[in-house]
Design an enzyme around this catalytic site. Sequence first.
Site, mmCIF file in Angstrom:
data_model
loop_
_atom_site.group_PDB
_atom_site.id
_atom_site.type_symbol
_atom_site.label_atom_id
_atom_site.label_comp_id
_atom_site.label_asym_id
_atom_site.label_seq_id
_atom_site.Cartn_x
_atom_site.Cartn_y
_atom_site.Cartn_z
ATOM 1 C CG ASP A 79 1.342 6.707 28.795
ATOM 2 O OD1 ASP A 79 1.111 5.650 28.161
ATOM 3 O OD2 ASP A 79 2.110 7.590 28.378
ATOM 4 C CD GLU A 136 3.642 5.348 23.165
ATOM 5 O OE1 GLU A 136 4.460 5.472 22.220
ATOM 6 O OE2 GLU A 136 2.681 6.132 23.332
#
Length: 391
Positions: A79, A136
């Site tokens: 991400d 994350e």
Amino acid sequence: MPINNRIADFHADLTAWRRDIHAHPEIAFEEHRTAALVAAKLEEFGIEVHRGLAGTGVVGTLRGNQPGERTIALRADMDALPMPEANDFEHASTAPGKMHACGHDGHTVMLLGAARYLAETRNFAGTVHFVFQPAEEGGGGGRVMVEEGLFDKFPTEEVYGMHNWPGLPAGQFAGRVGPVMAATDQFEITIEGRGGHAAQPHKTVDPVVVGSQVVGALQTIASRNADPIKSVVVSVTQFHAGSAFNVIPQSAWLCGTIRTFDAGIRTQARERIKEIAEGVALAFGGSATVNFRFGYPATVNHPDQTEKALAIAERVAGAGNVDREIDPSMGGEDFAYMLLERPGAYIFIGNGPEVEGQKLHQVNYDFNDEILPVGASYWAQLVEDVLARAA
């Protein structure tokens, strides 16, 4: 930088993949394009692909060319961050307000590079799972993957992770046994006073004054409450109150973060924040309500797996290019949830000088493409060493 010759051969491919991902950043649980790219590459390499864990997560499973019972997992995060990018190079973000400012684009591609090489050679005994994790950056994708059965669906003995690190010379590695990243909790404090005219403060209970005293008093948690041998950070990061220059407001709102490595200190810090906020507010004639949001636990490396990881890093980068006692970081990392379930290690790969603007989470940051084959070589060597073929 000693790197695997075959991986060096496709360095240009790795760079192209990384820049493509960088140009198309996706934030927590929205990594649909990135996940599709990862899955397509794994399938192209001939790796068994599983989609959908934690929504956008991807797991690739590869078995060596010799039977073996051992299984390990390698994890990369996918991400981006919800922030603008200030770079003007060709692969800059095309998604307004989204940016790969932490290098997860590089993490994804280093693991893809290792997967490509290992799929070609399969020079190991046993099974490796390539875990591409969403969310994350605050979303807790690692926790969600574990809760949705990551290690039940993909039985694993050990799990490994890696993060790029500006300030560490490019291609070098670092790590340590024990806590390496901090637990990350959040707190909110609402202070209720008694509003009134700013020219008549004696008729009010000023929540701005109360809040200011609370901010100062919270710093005594680190200086006077916590064991000085142990680490704790209590930072107030927001303070909101009032709407006019001549009005003392009715209430004030503060929030911030707590960073710790030790579970006992983590509990103590929360208790003291509540006691201090409520006590200070009461002393001034007001009241305080404190709420907590528990974040990622501390990332704690296991001794045996950390020794393996750093020894393998030395094989790739050379013994003089691995720091085995890097200072723990007060940053947080949801790989912690995986290390709570399975023994493993989380290490760092140098991204180059930490110059202003090129630090993690800054608008001018960019991953160093020169280290892509170094990181991929580390992953490949780790698999071949930990899952070594029988003599």
